[in-house]
Design a protein around this motif. Sequence first.
Motif, mmCIF file in Angstrom:
data_model
loop_
_atom_site.group_PDB
_atom_site.id
_atom_site.type_symbol
_atom_site.label_atom_id
_atom_site.label_comp_id
_atom_site.label_asym_id
_atom_site.label_seq_id
_atom_site.Cartn_x
_atom_site.Cartn_y
_atom_site.Cartn_z
ATOM 1 N N ILE A 123 2.464 0.591 -1.556
ATOM 2 C CA ILE A 123 1.184 -0.106 -1.660
ATOM 3 C C ILE A 123 1.112 -0.904 -2.964
ATOM 4 C CG2 ILE A 123 -1.300 0.263 -1.991
ATOM 5 C CD1 ILE A 123 -1.089 2.523 0.074
ATOM 6 N N ALA A 124 1.600 -0.306 -4.037
ATOM 7 C CA ALA A 124 1.609 -1.016 -5.318
ATOM 8 C C ALA A 124 2.452 -2.283 -5.232
ATOM 9 C CB ALA A 124 2.131 -0.095 -6.415
ATOM 10 N N LYS A 127 0.561 -4.856 -3.037
ATOM 11 C CA LYS A 127 -0.588 -5.428 -3.727
ATOM 12 C C LYS A 127 -0.164 -6.496 -4.725
ATOM 13 C CE LYS A 127 -4.996 -5.646 -4.526
ATOM 14 N NZ LYS A 127 -5.900 -6.220 -3.511
ATOM 15 N N PRO A 131 -2.288 -9.949 -3.403
ATOM 16 C CA PRO A 131 -3.493 -9.446 -4.078
ATOM 17 C C PRO A 131 -4.790 -9.719 -3.329
ATOM 18 C CG PRO A 131 -2.638 -11.406 -5.169
ATOM 19 C CD PRO A 131 -1.598 -10.997 -4.182
ATOM 20 N N ASP A 132 -4.775 -10.688 -2.400
ATOM 21 C CA ASP A 132 -6.009 -11.055 -1.702
ATOM 22 C C ASP A 132 -6.188 -10.360 -0.356
ATOM 23 O OD1 ASP A 132 -6.779 -12.855 -3.728
ATOM 24 O OD2 ASP A 132 -5.457 -14.392 -2.893
ATOM 25 N N ARG A 134 -7.132 -7.345 2.028
ATOM 26 C CA ARG A 134 -7.947 -6.125 1.992
ATOM 27 C C ARG A 134 -7.199 -5.022 2.718
ATOM 28 N NH1 ARG A 134 -13.275 -4.812 1.084
ATOM 29 N NH2 ARG A 134 -14.030 -2.926 2.122
ATOM 30 N N LEU A 135 -6.942 -3.923 2.026
ATOM 31 C CA LEU A 135 -6.104 -2.851 2.561
ATOM 32 C C LEU A 135 -6.944 -1.645 2.946
ATOM 33 C CD1 LEU A 135 -3.154 -1.863 3.012
ATOM 34 C CD2 LEU A 135 -3.220 -0.971 0.682
#
Length: 307
Positions: A123-124, A127, A131-132, A134-135
């Motif tokens: 996940i890191a 992301k 970055p935009d 939505r998780l």
Amino acid sequence: MSVPALATVDLKLLSVFLAVVRSGGFAPAQAVLNVSASTISIQIATLEKRLGVTLCRRGRGGFALTEEGRRVHEAAQALFGHLEDFRTHLGNLGLGGALVGRLTVAVMENLITHPDFSLSRLIARFKALAPDVRLTVDTAAPARLEEMVIGGASHLAIGYFPRRLAQFHYARVCDVEMELCVGEGHPLFDAPAVTPQMVRAAEHAHRGYVSVEQTPDAHRGFVFTADAHSVEALAILVLSGRYLAFLPTHFTRRPSYAARIRPLLPQLYSYRSDMQLIWSRAAPVTAPAARFRDLVLEDAARIAGGV
């Protein structure tokens, strides 16, 4: 039930219904929807009339979904998810490779303690690349994971899937070592010498997501007197001191459990199960889902190579 053709007003009513369920009732949803409880009641009644079912019970006993309401809720979540995926797909067409929209990943509980596979690390990485986006991350039992992907509630799922269904693509992620375990307080916990006969005579807790036909030959013939559908639930039964059950070693070897749970005859009663990544064959893969899938497969290759 016969479902009428959806119109714009139906989408509005369904969005109100989702907000009510998410809020836990009509009164809590007032602030979210910025309308009165009476208006919400009228909207839900209109939706019920359109669909020909009762969606929820409301009154002194509190708010609760009916069985039909639960199914409509799941279908509505999938519908709005597909609409968002469509909007995301259009948005990604003209963004020069930038990722936007949403990504929903569902995973079998208790993978967080796996020594090699780290969803948090993936996940890191994702992301940093998107970055935009939505998780959303959810956990569920294997059968529920399959339903979430089929219904569109999740783009991807990771878990143990002993059966292979034509609706999915499968890719191996990692394996999990399983051992037959006994809890403190059980007669076999401190027994100086445990035999297969003693194991077969004991009461066992069955993993509800695995059929007898899907277990190794040496593990059949047990006396199952309890059922559970998650690792935590199985551990609770084992820790009661009344049942034996198969548990993953990355769970039982944690300090909080190591002194209270121990394996029995691991040379006979242990095996490895594959954790799989699944995604739908029927639905197109969104750009965020494809990127995250690639990250998972890269990590799976790393694990397989022992890196």
